[in-house]
Write a protein that holds these residues in place. Sequence first.
Motif, PDB file in Angstrom:
ATOM      1  N   SER A   1      -8.062  -1.876  -0.830  1.00  0.00           N
ATOM      2  CA  SER A   1      -7.587  -3.106  -0.821  1.00  0.00           C
ATOM      3  C   SER A   1      -8.185  -4.021   0.363  1.00  0.00           C
ATOM      4  CB  SER A   1      -6.221  -3.091  -0.319  1.00  0.00           C
ATOM      5  OG  SER A   1      -5.293  -2.714  -1.603  1.00  0.00           O
TER       6      SER A   1
ATOM      7  N   SER B   1       0.785  -1.052   0.029  1.00  0.00           N
ATOM      8  CA  SER B   1       0.012  -0.201   0.163  1.00  0.00           C
ATOM      9  C   SER B   1       1.076   1.264  -0.048  1.00  0.00           C
ATOM     10  CB  SER B   1      -0.958   0.157   1.211  1.00  0.00           C
ATOM     11  OG  SER B   1      -0.313   0.240   2.440  1.00  0.00           O
TER      12      SER B   1
ATOM     13  N   ALA C   1      -4.956   1.205   0.809  1.00  0.00           N
ATOM     14  CA  ALA C   1      -5.265   0.621   1.766  1.00  0.00           C
ATOM     15  C   ALA C   1      -6.600   0.418   2.088  1.00  0.00           C
ATOM     16  CB  ALA C   1      -4.193   0.837   2.898  1.00  0.00           C
TER      17      ALA C   1
ATOM     18  N   LEU D   1       0.322   3.493  -7.282  1.00  0.00           N
ATOM     19  CA  LEU D   1      -1.017   3.025  -6.648  1.00  0.00           C
ATOM     20  C   LEU D   1      -2.182   3.733  -7.688  1.00  0.00           C
ATOM     21  CD1 LEU D   1      -0.231   3.824  -3.021  1.00  0.00           C
ATOM     22  CD2 LEU D   1      -0.022   1.749  -4.070  1.00  0.00           C
TER      23      LEU D   1
END
Length: 157
Positions: free
Chosen positions: A146, A19, A143, A134
């Motif tokens: 995810s 992340s 994050a 990202l």
Amino acid sequence: DVLADGRRFRVFAVVDDVSRECLALVVDTSISGKRVKRELAKIAELRGQPCMIVSDNGTELTSNAILAWTAKTGFEWHYIAPGKPMQNAFVESFIGRLRDECLNEHLFHGLRDARSIIEAWRTDYNAARPHTSLGGLTPNEFATRSRTDQTMNRTNL
């Protein structure tokens, strides 16, 4: 780094390679293996066990406290080869960015001051800086997505 009064201090950085989040920047005059263990245990309690911890061979990272803790918890730990920082390239890049953008830009008047300024930099890094790696998301956004995707995948099984 060094405080304004000449006392040296250290920064222990914990970064998630996936992340790109900076999970911790621990600032103190010295950081022992026991302290590293405590900080990593706090992070693992909040986020779950990492797939692997990758680090250099610093004495605090190869201490008996760390070796016993990893044996007890089952955390997989990989030490990069001595003199091969490119084996941990993202962290090396991150540390360079921290140095250029924060440590070299401020005069720290004490540990409390250093902790406050460095934590503000970490918060900005995680929440306000999109990363091309990202897909233009900040580390926090990536994050969160995810974790949401993983939760949905587990639910759909």
